[in-house]
Design a protein around this motif. Structure first.
Motif, PDB file in Angstrom:
ATOM      1  N   LEU A  81      38.439 -28.014  13.899  1.00 17.79           N
ATOM      2  CA  LEU A  81      37.129 -28.054  13.256  1.00 17.79           C
ATOM      3  C   LEU A  81      36.234 -28.998  14.049  1.00 17.79           C
ATOM      4  CD1 LEU A  81      35.826 -26.967  10.550  1.00 17.79           C
ATOM      5  CD2 LEU A  81      36.369 -29.222   9.598  1.00 17.79           C
ATOM      6  N   SER A  82      34.939 -28.691  14.073  1.00 17.22           N
ATOM      7  CA  SER A  82      33.993 -29.549  14.776  1.00 17.22           C
ATOM      8  C   SER A  82      32.690 -29.610  13.993  1.00 17.22           C
ATOM      9  CB  SER A  82      33.718 -29.014  16.188  1.00 17.22           C
ATOM     10  OG  SER A  82      32.671 -29.750  16.806  1.00 17.22           O
ATOM     11  N   LEU A  83      32.051 -30.774  14.031  1.00 18.18           N
ATOM     12  CA  LEU A  83      30.739 -30.944  13.405  1.00 18.18           C
ATOM     13  C   LEU A  83      29.641 -31.073  14.450  1.00 18.18           C
ATOM     14  CD1 LEU A  83      31.469 -33.459  10.488  1.00 18.18           C
ATOM     15  CD2 LEU A  83      31.876 -31.011  10.591  1.00 18.18           C
ATOM     16  N   ASP A  84      29.938 -30.674  15.690  1.00 20.55           N
ATOM     17  CA  ASP A  84      29.007 -30.962  16.781  1.00 20.55           C
ATOM     18  C   ASP A  84      27.657 -30.284  16.623  1.00 20.55           C
ATOM     19  OD1 ASP A  84      29.982 -28.435  17.239  1.00 20.55           O
ATOM     20  OD2 ASP A  84      30.304 -28.715  19.387  1.00 20.55           O
TER      21      ASP A  84
ATOM     22  N   LEU B 293      27.945 -19.293  12.916  1.00 18.54           N
ATOM     23  CA  LEU B 293      29.188 -19.870  12.409  1.00 18.54           C
ATOM     24  C   LEU B 293      30.158 -18.807  11.901  1.00 18.54           C
ATOM     25  CD1 LEU B 293      27.834 -22.998  10.470  1.00 18.54           C
ATOM     26  CD2 LEU B 293      28.889 -22.933  12.729  1.00 18.54           C
ATOM     27  N   GLY B 294      29.786 -17.532  12.032  1.00 19.30           N
ATOM     28  CA  GLY B 294      30.743 -16.475  11.744  1.00 19.30           C
ATOM     29  C   GLY B 294      30.551 -15.720  10.452  1.00 19.30           C
ATOM     30  N   ALA B 295      29.397 -15.868   9.795  1.00 19.32           N
ATOM     31  CA  ALA B 295      29.156 -15.055   8.599  1.00 19.32           C
ATOM     32  C   ALA B 295      29.189 -13.582   8.976  1.00 19.32           C
ATOM     33  CB  ALA B 295      27.812 -15.414   7.979  1.00 19.32           C
TER      34      ALA B 295
ATOM     35  N   GLN C  61      31.696 -23.005   4.838  1.00 20.11           N
ATOM     36  CA  GLN C  61      31.810 -21.766   5.613  1.00 20.11           C
ATOM     37  C   GLN C  61      32.843 -21.902   6.721  1.00 20.11           C
ATOM     38  OE1 GLN C  61      28.123 -20.214   7.200  1.00 20.11           O
ATOM     39  NE2 GLN C  61      29.188 -18.816   8.598  1.00 20.11           N
ATOM     40  N   LYS C  62      32.795 -23.001   7.449  1.00 19.51           N
ATOM     41  CA  LYS C  62      33.763 -23.204   8.526  1.00 19.51           C
ATOM     42  C   LYS C  62      35.199 -23.202   7.988  1.00 19.51           C
ATOM     43  CE  LYS C  62      31.086 -25.893  11.946  1.00 19.51           C
ATOM     44  NZ  LYS C  62      31.756 -25.663  13.230  1.00 19.51           N
ATOM     45  N   LEU C  63      35.397 -23.854   6.853  1.00 15.47           N
ATOM     46  CA  LEU C  63      36.746 -23.936   6.291  1.00 15.47           C
ATOM     47  C   LEU C  63      37.196 -22.599   5.710  1.00 15.47           C
ATOM     48  CD1 LEU C  63      36.282 -27.409   4.605  1.00 15.47           C
ATOM     49  CD2 LEU C  63      37.838 -26.924   6.500  1.00 15.47           C
TER      50      LEU C  63
ATOM     51  N   ALA D  57      35.775 -34.307   3.273  1.00  9.45           N
ATOM     52  CA  ALA D  57      36.770 -34.282   2.197  1.00  9.45           C
ATOM     53  C   ALA D  57      36.278 -33.460   1.019  1.00  9.45           C
ATOM     54  CB  ALA D  57      37.091 -35.707   1.751  1.00  9.45           C
ATOM     55  N   CYS D  58      34.980 -33.573   0.691  1.00 10.49           N
ATOM     56  CA  CYS D  58      34.428 -32.794  -0.426  1.00 10.49           C
ATOM     57  C   CYS D  58      34.565 -31.301  -0.157  1.00 10.49           C
ATOM     58  CB  CYS D  58      32.963 -33.150  -0.637  1.00 10.49           C
ATOM     59  SG  CYS D  58      32.666 -34.856  -1.165  1.00 10.49           S
ATOM     60  N   ALA D  59      34.253 -30.874   1.068  1.00 16.01           N
ATOM     61  CA  ALA D  59      34.344 -29.454   1.402  1.00 16.01           C
ATOM     62  C   ALA D  59      35.794 -28.980   1.422  1.00 16.01           C
ATOM     63  CB  ALA D  59      33.679 -29.198   2.757  1.00 16.01           C
ATOM     64  N   VAL D  60      36.678 -29.789   1.991  1.00 18.70           N
ATOM     65  CA  VAL D  60      38.107 -29.436   2.016  1.00 18.70           C
ATOM     66  C   VAL D  60      38.625 -29.240   0.600  1.00 18.70           C
ATOM     67  CG1 VAL D  60      40.416 -30.369   2.461  1.00 18.70           C
ATOM     68  CG2 VAL D  60      38.661 -30.470   4.243  1.00 18.70           C
TER      69      VAL D  60
END
Length: 315
Positions: free
Chosen positions: A278-281, A174-176, A147-149, A117-120
């Protein structure tokens, strides 16, 4: 039930207590995991002088064990991500039903709704737009979530800076679009080259340290946004306010105390997790049983190679 009690600096003890009673608007949650938050490290270290005993833990996931008389949104057995303010490092925790969100089929030790929630909220408050150039300083757990978001927003350049080779490699994965090891490369020069000297539209500071604050103004364009995601604890920080004024930066303080805002972030985050968007795996890297909670906090403090996030799991 068992609960971890902080009885002194860097010392948890496991106590046996009755399960908490629940109010009519609450649910009793059988805890599966509780994340170790960086904001809890000062209390664990005894900084500043703290009163004991203390009950930490606010990043909870688990299954509903019982519901209060007024609760109709959940039933026993439902998997949930939960926000509480304390007592999360335990076998059971009482939480308002309104502070829980469905976890669907997400692995429960990855259904960490509160930090998500903090990142969102940080990304939404920053209003990252299609084609923006974005800089992210700090590739730890919160930086990785941001970064993911941000990638979901369709940015042009996403530059990630850190000092740890393993963190930078993870940021690449992660796509940077570009990573910068600031120990040997100038972040400002890299951003300047990529943006034709203009600077980033949005810069996220995700470290909570002075060095990142020193850098953000050098990489952000005039009238760009500086987003403070890092949790700045301890002594005062300094910024070049005259320069920040001149550059007309928009400052976003990405820390939220309004419960409705936190809950909206949890709703969005858990929808993204439950839908597979989204995944935190790859981000929950270190798991410790309740009896080894001190080791979980030491890992969060020391950040061994490959470390992103520690959780305390309860079987």
């Amino acid at each position: 039930m068992r609960i971890a009690v902080l009885t002194g600096p860097e010392r948890f003890e496991i106590a046996e207590v009755p399960p908490p009673e629940i109010a009519p608007d609450e649910v009793l949650v059988r805890v599966r995991a509780c994340g170790v938050c960086t904001s809890e490290l000062p209390a664990w270290r005894g900084e500043p002088a703290a009163e004991y005993p203390r009950h930490l833990g606010h990043e909870v996931s688990g299954t509903v064990a019982a519901v209060g008389a007024d609760v109709t949104s959940f039933a026993p057995g439902d998997p949930v991500g939960v926000w509480v303010t304390s007592h999360g490092f335990a076998e059971y925790v009482a939480a308002k039903a309104a502070h829980c969100r469905p976890a669907g089929d997400v692995p429960l030790d990855e259904a960490l709704a509160e930090p998500l929630a903090c990142a969102v909220n940080a990304v939404e408050e920053a209003d990252v737009r299609l084609g923006d150039d974005v800089v992210l300083i700090g590739a730890g757990f919160m930086g990785n979530l941001v970064q993911k978001l941000v990638r979901l927003r369709g940015v042009r350049h996403l530059v990630v800076a850190d000092t740890r080779p393993d963190a930078l490699q993870r940021a690449r994965e992660l796509g940077a679009t570009r990573v910068v090891d600031v120990r040997g490369e100038s972040l400002a020069e890299v951003v300047g080259e990529l943006t034709g000297g203009r600077g980033a539209d949005v810069t996220f500071e995700c470290t909570g340290g002075q060095a990142a604050l020193d850098a953000v103004g050098d990489v952000t364009r005039m009238s760009g946004k500086i987003v403070l995601v890092g949790f700045h604890q301890g002594g005062p920080r300094s910024i070049n306010l005259a320069y920040w004024n001149w550059m007309a930066f928009a400052i976003v303080n990405a820390h939220y105390r309004d419960v409705d805002v936190i809950m909206r972030g949890m709703t969005v985050g858990m929808r993204l997790l439950a839908s597979g968007v989204l995944s935190l795996d790859t981000l929950v890297t270190h798991r410790f049983p309740l009896d080894e909670i001190d080791a979980a906090f030491r890992a969060a403090r020391d950040k061994p190679a490959g470390f992103v996030k520690a959780t305390v799991t309860v079987d």
